[in-house]
Design an enzyme around this catalytic site. Structure first.
Site, PDB file in Angstrom:
ATOM      1  N   ASP A  23       0.833  -1.209   0.000  1.00 26.42           N
ATOM      2  CA  ASP A  23       0.000   0.000   0.000  1.00 26.42           C
ATOM      3  C   ASP A  23       0.866   1.257   0.000  1.00 26.42           C
ATOM      4  O   ASP A  23       1.967   1.258   0.546  1.00 26.42           O
ATOM      5  CB  ASP A  23      -0.923  -0.028   1.228  1.00 26.42           C
ATOM      6  CG  ASP A  23      -2.070   0.954   1.092  1.00 26.42           C
ATOM      7  OD1 ASP A  23      -2.337   1.426  -0.037  1.00 26.42           O
ATOM      8  OD2 ASP A  23      -2.707   1.256   2.121  1.00 26.42           O
ATOM      9  N   ASN A  71     -11.084  -2.483  -5.155  1.00 22.49           N
ATOM     10  CA  ASN A  71     -10.313  -1.575  -6.006  1.00 22.49           C
ATOM     11  C   ASN A  71     -11.012  -1.246  -7.332  1.00 22.49           C
ATOM     12  O   ASN A  71     -10.604  -0.306  -8.028  1.00 22.49           O
ATOM     13  CB  ASN A  71      -8.896  -2.118  -6.265  1.00 22.49           C
ATOM     14  CG  ASN A  71      -7.980  -2.050  -5.065  1.00 22.49           C
ATOM     15  OD1 ASN A  71      -7.097  -2.873  -4.883  1.00 22.49           O
ATOM     16  ND2 ASN A  71      -8.155  -1.043  -4.212  1.00 22.49           N
TER      17      ASN A  71
HETATM   18  C1  IPE Z   1      -5.479  -2.684  -0.113  1.00 18.72           C
HETATM   19  O1  IPE Z   1      -5.099  -1.364  -0.302  1.00 18.72           O
HETATM   20  C2  IPE Z   1      -5.481  -3.404  -1.433  1.00 18.72           C
HETATM   21  C3  IPE Z   1      -4.186  -3.601  -2.071  1.00 18.72           C
HETATM   22  C4  IPE Z   1      -3.029  -3.252  -1.589  1.00 18.72           C
HETATM   23  C5  IPE Z   1      -4.227  -4.261  -3.347  1.00 18.72           C
HETATM   24  P1  IPE Z   1      -6.166  -0.201  -0.513  1.00 18.72           P
HETATM   25  O2  IPE Z   1      -5.387   1.060  -0.671  1.00 18.72           O
HETATM   26  O3  IPE Z   1      -7.096  -0.554  -1.600  1.00 18.72           O
HETATM   27  O4  IPE Z   1      -6.970  -0.223   0.862  1.00 18.72           O
HETATM   28  P2  IPE Z   1      -7.774   0.936   1.594  1.00 18.72           P
HETATM   29  O5  IPE Z   1      -8.689   1.544   0.595  1.00 18.72           O
HETATM   30  O6  IPE Z   1      -6.765   1.923   2.097  1.00 18.72           O
HETATM   31  O7  IPE Z   1      -8.462   0.245   2.704  1.00 18.72           O
HETATM   32  C1  IPE Z   2      -1.590   0.147  -3.325  1.00 16.01           C
HETATM   33  O1  IPE Z   2      -1.328   1.508  -3.404  1.00 16.01           O
HETATM   34  C2  IPE Z   2      -1.824  -0.477  -4.678  1.00 16.01           C
HETATM   35  C3  IPE Z   2      -3.193  -0.924  -4.918  1.00 16.01           C
HETATM   36  C4  IPE Z   2      -4.177  -0.830  -4.077  1.00 16.01           C
HETATM   37  C5  IPE Z   2      -3.450  -1.499  -6.224  1.00 16.01           C
HETATM   38  P1  IPE Z   2      -2.491   2.569  -3.443  1.00 16.01           P
HETATM   39  O2  IPE Z   2      -2.855   2.834  -4.860  1.00 16.01           O
HETATM   40  O3  IPE Z   2      -3.618   2.155  -2.566  1.00 16.01           O
HETATM   41  O4  IPE Z   2      -1.778   3.845  -2.836  1.00 16.01           O
HETATM   42  P2  IPE Z   2      -2.403   4.887  -1.818  1.00 16.01           P
HETATM   43  O5  IPE Z   2      -2.889   4.106  -0.643  1.00 16.01           O
HETATM   44  O6  IPE Z   2      -3.514   5.582  -2.545  1.00 16.01           O
HETATM   45  O7  IPE Z   2      -1.269   5.795  -1.495  1.00 16.01           O
HETATM   46 MG    MG Z   3      -4.036   2.402  -0.628  1.00 20.75          MG
END
Ligand code: IPE
Ligand code: IPE
Ligand code: MG
Length: 243
Positions: A23, A71
């Site tokens: 993340d 997502n």
């Molecule tokens: C969790 O991260 C999913 C992945 C890393 C693929 P998210 O960024 O989607 O989670 P939330 O929205 O912060 O809970």
């Molecule tokens: C994790 O990084 C990757 C996926 C969830 C696919 P994010 O895209 O959630 O990055 P932040 O949390 O918005 O910084």
């Molecule tokens: Mg994220």
């Protein structure tokens, strides 16, 4: 120079299974004035450095959260990028992983929302690496812990298993990867303290380690730190010390 496994890690107590929530890609990019998708692209180096580190540690199982069932709520162009990007990672990396004896797996719903070509490449990658006996590297893709439990229940009902025959083992045997042991350690980057629907059933007794490091900056050294932290924890599983 790649880091070597540090001395403070006890080689006899390496976790068998580490699960990562990758993340912070978006925030990493935003801080640099880049597009969110540049953050995802930068996450690839982190991922494969962690794979190297996991192999150095001798992990049997490494599982990473690549795309959640939630997502799909993201802007269409980001979702589209992530589909193409994950496909490109597979195609560019699978031969090397195969040569290194890594068995690749995917957990998640293989439904109509995932592009057919990506589904095909996932299947081919699993087939290519199925006989490997090194680390099992699982990507959770279009994965959600609740959908996984729903899918397990549906299958159990479909098989006509009577209620009094259903126990925890029955549920576990109907998850996406029934042979996968529960993670010993779950690591989440970017300072978020939640599971976001990751491996809900399997994380029941996992040790959780959270770090502020954003995923694109995460390297094997950070994995080693998380394992060192894991080894400082005392796992009791509801019992009493030393009993
Ligand atoms: C969790 O991260 C999913 C992945 C890393 C693929 P998210 O960024 O989607 O989670 P939330 O929205 O912060 O809970
Ligand atoms: C994790 O990084 C990757 C996926 C969830 C696919 P994010 O895209 O959630 O990055 P932040 O949390 O918005 O910084
Ligand atoms: Mg994220």
């Amino acid at each position: 120079m790649p880091a070597v496994v540090p001395d403070d890690i006890d080689p006899r107590r390496i976790p068998a299974h580490v699960a990562c929530v990758m993340d912070g890609n978006g925030r990493w990019a935003q801080r640099r004035g880049l597009k969110r998708t540049d953050g995802h692209a930068a996450g690839e180096e982190a991922l494969f450095d962690v794979v190297d580190g996991a192999l150095e540690l001798g992990l049997d199982w490494l599982t990473v959260y690549a795309f959640s069932t939630e997502n799909w709520r993201r802007p269409a162009d980001e979702v589209k990028f992530l589909m193409g990007f994950n496909e490109s990672i597979l195609l560019r990396r699978r031969d090397e992983l195969n040569e290194r004896g890594v068995r690749m797996r995917f957990i998640g719903r293989r439904d109509w929302r995932v592009p057919k070509r990506l589904l095909r490449h996932m299947r081919e990658t699993e087939e290519l690496t199925a006989a490997n006996r090194g680390m099992t590297f699982t990507m959770a893709f279009n994965y959600g812990g609740r959908p996984e439990i729903v899918d397990a229940v549906r299958q159990i009902v479909d098989e006509g298993i009577p209620p009094n025959k259903i126990d925890e083992r029955t549920i576990a045997k109907h998850l996406y990867a029934p042979d996968m042991p529960d993670p010993d350690l779950m690591v989440r980057t970017s300072g978020e303290f939640r599971t976001s629907n990751y491996l809900l059933w399997q994380l029941a007794y996992s040790e959780l380690v959270f770090t502020e490091v954003l995923w694109p900056d995460f390297r094997r050294e950070n994995l080693f730190e998380a394992v060192a932290e894991f080894q400082r924890r005392e796992r009791r599983f509801g019992g009493v010390d030393g009993a």
